[in-house]
Design a protein around this motif. Sequence first.
Motif, mmCIF file in Angstrom:
data_model
loop_
_atom_site.group_PDB
_atom_site.id
_atom_site.type_symbol
_atom_site.label_atom_id
_atom_site.label_comp_id
_atom_site.label_asym_id
_atom_site.label_seq_id
_atom_site.Cartn_x
_atom_site.Cartn_y
_atom_site.Cartn_z
ATOM 1 N N LEU A 1 48.401 38.385 43.464
ATOM 2 C CA LEU A 1 47.281 38.051 44.788
ATOM 3 C C LEU A 1 47.308 39.027 45.321
ATOM 4 N N ALA A 2 47.930 39.294 46.527
ATOM 5 C CA ALA A 2 47.763 40.368 47.630
ATOM 6 C C ALA A 2 47.039 41.735 47.306
ATOM 7 N N HIS A 3 47.468 42.179 45.779
ATOM 8 C CA HIS A 3 47.267 43.245 45.164
ATOM 9 C C HIS A 3 46.026 43.808 45.079
ATOM 10 N N ALA A 4 44.934 42.269 44.677
ATOM 11 C CA ALA A 4 43.675 41.747 44.122
ATOM 12 C C ALA A 4 43.215 42.298 42.981
ATOM 13 N N ASP A 5 43.945 42.511 42.624
ATOM 14 C CA ASP A 5 42.741 43.102 40.715
ATOM 15 C C ASP A 5 42.294 42.833 40.287
ATOM 16 N N PRO A 6 40.242 42.607 40.788
ATOM 17 C CA PRO A 6 40.404 41.064 40.017
ATOM 18 C C PRO A 6 40.171 41.316 38.562
ATOM 19 N N ALA A 7 41.220 42.294 37.452
ATOM 20 C CA ALA A 7 41.435 42.174 36.363
ATOM 21 C C ALA A 7 42.910 41.288 35.763
ATOM 22 N N ALA A 8 43.125 41.208 37.233
ATOM 23 C CA ALA A 8 44.868 40.352 36.918
ATOM 24 C C ALA A 8 44.663 38.825 36.511
ATOM 25 N N ASP A 9 45.638 37.898 35.826
ATOM 26 C CA ASP A 9 45.364 36.776 35.542
ATOM 27 C C ASP A 9 45.469 35.739 36.813
ATOM 28 N N TRP A 10 46.565 35.983 37.565
ATOM 29 C CA TRP A 10 46.948 34.985 38.347
ATOM 30 C C TRP A 10 45.272 34.938 39.685
ATOM 31 N N PHE B 1 40.297 44.996 45.169
ATOM 32 C CA PHE B 1 41.934 45.178 45.931
ATOM 33 C C PHE B 1 41.610 45.132 47.604
ATOM 34 N N THR B 2 41.220 43.874 47.701
ATOM 35 C CA THR B 2 40.376 43.835 49.314
ATOM 36 C C THR B 2 40.236 42.664 49.360
ATOM 37 N N THR B 3 41.548 42.234 50.716
ATOM 38 C CA THR B 3 41.360 40.430 50.651
ATOM 39 C C THR B 3 40.898 40.293 51.932
ATOM 40 N N VAL B 4 41.091 39.049 52.323
ATOM 41 C CA VAL B 4 41.039 39.030 53.717
ATOM 42 C C VAL B 4 41.942 38.313 55.359
ATOM 43 N N LEU B 5 43.126 38.875 53.894
ATOM 44 C CA LEU B 5 44.047 38.872 55.182
ATOM 45 C C LEU B 5 44.267 40.420 55.811
ATOM 46 N N ALA B 6 44.645 40.192 56.925
ATOM 47 C CA ALA B 6 44.543 40.759 58.645
ATOM 48 C C ALA B 6 45.967 41.241 57.980
ATOM 49 N N GLU B 7 46.511 42.716 58.579
ATOM 50 C CA GLU B 7 47.005 43.733 58.526
ATOM 51 C C GLU B 7 48.774 43.042 58.613
ATOM 52 N N ASP B 8 48.429 42.242 59.687
ATOM 53 C CA ASP B 8 49.875 41.782 59.782
ATOM 54 C C ASP B 8 50.464 40.394 59.080
ATOM 55 N N GLU B 9 49.401 40.041 58.325
ATOM 56 C CA GLU B 9 50.144 38.894 57.372
ATOM 57 C C GLU B 9 50.198 39.261 56.476
ATOM 58 N N LEU B 10 51.152 37.624 55.737
ATOM 59 C CA LEU B 10 51.922 38.220 54.552
ATOM 60 C C LEU B 10 51.689 36.211 53.502
ATOM 61 N N ILE B 11 50.959 36.808 51.898
ATOM 62 C CA ILE B 11 51.122 35.459 51.959
ATOM 63 C C ILE B 11 52.586 35.000 51.426
ATOM 64 N N VAL B 12 53.275 33.739 52.137
ATOM 65 C CA VAL B 12 54.607 32.582 51.530
ATOM 66 C C VAL B 12 54.522 32.226 50.625
ATOM 67 N N GLN C 1 40.355 31.333 46.243
ATOM 68 C CA GLN C 1 38.760 31.461 45.332
ATOM 69 C C GLN C 1 38.127 31.899 46.419
ATOM 70 N N SER C 2 38.645 32.433 47.796
ATOM 71 C CA SER C 2 37.794 32.997 49.116
ATOM 72 C C SER C 2 38.518 33.764 49.235
ATOM 73 N N LEU C 3 40.125 34.481 48.433
ATOM 74 C CA LEU C 3 41.340 35.467 49.151
ATOM 75 C C LEU C 3 40.406 36.714 48.944
ATOM 76 N N MET C 4 39.790 37.505 47.437
ATOM 77 C CA MET C 4 39.997 38.149 47.432
ATOM 78 C C MET C 4 37.669 38.993 47.695
ATOM 79 N N ARG C 5 37.598 39.866 48.757
ATOM 80 C CA ARG C 5 37.057 39.931 49.501
ATOM 81 C C ARG C 5 35.275 41.024 48.197
ATOM 82 N N ALA C 6 36.791 41.885 48.116
ATOM 83 C CA ALA C 6 35.966 42.219 47.013
ATOM 84 C C ALA C 6 37.241 42.968 45.903
#
Length: 276
Positions: A116-125, A157-168, A150-155
């Motif tokens: 999810l963090a990698h945000a490849d649109p072709a990925a399955d998850w 390989f780009t997400t809405v996460l800040a540089e100091d945030e981590l998906i837990v 649904q809102s995680l991927m901005r584009a």
Amino acid sequence: MKPAPFEYWRATSIDEAVQGLAASAGTAKIIAGGQSLGPMLNLRLARPSVLIDIAGVTELKRVQDVGGKLFIGAGTTHAAIEDGVLPASAAGLMQAVARRIAYRAVRNRGTIGGSLAHADPAADWILALTALDAAVSVRGPNGKRSVPVQSLMRAPFTTVLAEDELIVGIETDKLSSTAVWSHQKFSRKVGKFADAAAVVVLDDTSGFCRIVLGTPDAPPVVMRSLAEALLSDSKRRLPLDAIYSAVQTAGTAADSFDIQLQTTVLARAIEKLVLQ
């Protein structure tokens, strides 16, 4: 090629990982399974000053059944989901998706949070969890927050996460025992990323229905008009021209070949749902 030089930190807790991200001022990268970041490091597409290893953080591997919801730690591997780590009542779609990700060697190391963090649109998850209307639990220096997948991927390989945030972790509602689903994807070779994919989820008990289209070039698209039509049709069938029109409206196709491919993938996903 080999990676550019970097420091290596091994985090023992979520807090340590977040502190490391914050201290790096945006120059650090998180690594868990390394199935996406590893090749990017070798190609020098990613050049972090610090690599923070979270593979040993046990908190991130927690899977918990909480009433009507399911929490899946971000460090849970694809293989663990494939092998049944999720409760039987909630496994279904996610177990089926996991077993079709790449190859077993990749699934043994790759994690759901990393994908999810990698945000490849072709990925399955990103596709499947959008279809389940799931949300990611995010931790940063300022605390916790929840972000709909649904809102995680901005584009790409780009997400809405800040540089100091981590998906837990990931939180999703459990489907009822009467729910049906399908996962269809077209890949030119087994194990490769899909050129087009679709997930359909229908739960008559709750009245929930989602149809999501995935492509290699853009975030997944929720096909609301098709879902509404499917939910209102007692035979659970949609005419091909309606699917074709919805694909055109979605704007995900670059040419007539893409339109045909995406229409076919959606049509087959809906057909598989009907056959259950």
